[in-house]
Write a protein that holds these residues in place. Structure first.
Motif, short mmCIF file in Angstrom:
data_model
loop_
_atom_site.label_atom_id
_atom_site.label_comp_id
_atom_site.label_asym_id
_atom_site.label_seq_id
_atom_site.Cartn_x
_atom_site.Cartn_y
_atom_site.Cartn_z
N ASP A 1 26.18 22.06 -24.76
CA ASP A 1 24.89 22.13 -24.80
C ASP A 1 24.50 23.67 -24.35
N ASN A 2 24.39 24.44 -25.27
CA ASN A 2 24.15 25.98 -24.85
C ASN A 2 23.04 26.00 -24.39
N ALA A 3 21.93 25.16 -24.75
CA ALA A 3 20.66 25.35 -24.15
C ALA A 3 20.47 25.17 -22.53
N LYS A 4 21.38 24.23 -22.09
CA LYS A 4 21.80 23.83 -20.66
C LYS A 4 22.78 24.51 -20.11
N ASN A 5 23.52 25.42 -20.57
CA ASN A 5 24.50 26.13 -20.11
C ASN A 5 25.69 25.14 -19.45
N THR A 6 26.02 24.23 -20.14
CA THR A 6 26.65 22.97 -19.86
C THR A 6 27.59 22.44 -20.82
N VAL A 7 28.91 22.07 -20.52
CA VAL A 7 29.87 21.50 -21.21
C VAL A 7 30.22 20.15 -20.59
N TYR A 8 30.23 19.30 -21.45
CA TYR A 8 30.43 17.75 -21.27
C TYR A 8 31.91 17.25 -21.28
N LEU A 9 32.44 16.38 -20.64
CA LEU A 9 33.63 15.58 -21.06
C LEU A 9 33.25 14.21 -20.81
N GLN A 10 33.24 13.58 -22.04
CA GLN A 10 32.68 11.96 -21.85
C GLN A 10 34.40 11.17 -22.16
N MET A 11 34.49 10.64 -20.98
CA MET A 11 35.83 9.79 -20.81
C MET A 11 35.57 8.51 -21.06
N ASN A 12 35.98 7.68 -21.96
CA ASN A 12 36.13 6.39 -22.46
C ASN A 12 37.35 5.84 -22.18
N SER A 13 37.34 4.48 -22.07
CA SER A 13 38.69 3.68 -21.96
C SER A 13 39.62 4.34 -20.78
N LEU A 14 39.20 4.40 -19.75
CA LEU A 14 39.93 5.11 -18.87
C LEU A 14 41.17 4.53 -18.35
N LYS A 15 42.00 4.87 -17.96
CA LYS A 15 43.57 4.47 -17.70
C LYS A 15 43.76 4.88 -16.19
N PRO A 16 44.81 4.18 -15.33
CA PRO A 16 44.78 4.73 -14.08
C PRO A 16 45.75 6.04 -14.10
N GLU A 17 46.32 6.35 -15.29
CA GLU A 17 47.15 7.65 -15.31
C GLU A 17 46.10 8.93 -15.56
N ASP A 18 44.93 8.28 -15.76
CA ASP A 18 43.86 9.58 -16.05
C ASP A 18 43.55 10.10 -14.53
N THR A 19 44.04 9.40 -13.74
CA THR A 19 43.57 9.93 -12.20
C THR A 19 43.94 11.27 -11.78
N ALA A 20 43.14 11.95 -11.65
CA ALA A 20 43.46 13.56 -11.38
C ALA A 20 42.29 14.28 -10.84
N VAL A 21 42.38 15.52 -10.58
CA VAL A 21 41.16 16.50 -10.25
C VAL A 21 41.31 17.31 -11.50
#
Length: 122
Positions: A72-92
């Motif tokens: 969203d360039n108007a908000k100077n923001t990028v999003y990462l929507q994460m669905n169906s999360l798995k334990p192997e997605d655990t990270a920084v």
């Protein structure tokens, strides 16, 4: 440019989180913004990138179909929507910026945020 990630936390497997990467500084719309992640004991790996014109690339092996990157360039923001999360997605999770074009290697990015922890419990 300064990048600040937010939105991380603890979620059960199958749940969702939305990460945000807020940027300040130079013209945001000229940046490509990438998301990377680093699991405990592992190197930092590419997750997704949205370039200056809105072109999107995912790491197809691990996240395509479950994660969605948007900007969203108007908000100077990028999003990462994460669905169906798995334990192997655990990270920084880190966001990073570079001029204009998509890149997958972390050494191709010039600016980095401090990271936000995502923990997925089984």
């Amino acid at each position: 440019v300064q990048l600040v990630e937010s939105g991380g936390g603890l979620v059960q497997a199958g749940g969702s989180l939305r990460l945000s990467c807020a940027a300040s500084g130079r013209t945001f719309s000229t940046y490509a913004i990438g998301w990377f992640r680093q699991a405990p004991g592992k190197g930092r790996g590419f997750v997704a990138c949205v370039n200056w014109s809105g072109g999107i690339t995912y790491d197809s092996n691990s996240v395509k179909g479950r994660f969605t990157i948007s900007r969203d360039n108007a908000k100077n923001t990028v999003y990462l929507q994460m669905n169906s999360l798995k334990p192997e997605d655990t990270a920084v999770y880190y966001c990073a910026a570079r001029d204009y074009y998509t890149a997958r290697r972390e050494d191709e990015y010039d600016y980095w945020g401090q990271g936000t922890q995502v923990t997925v419990s089984s």
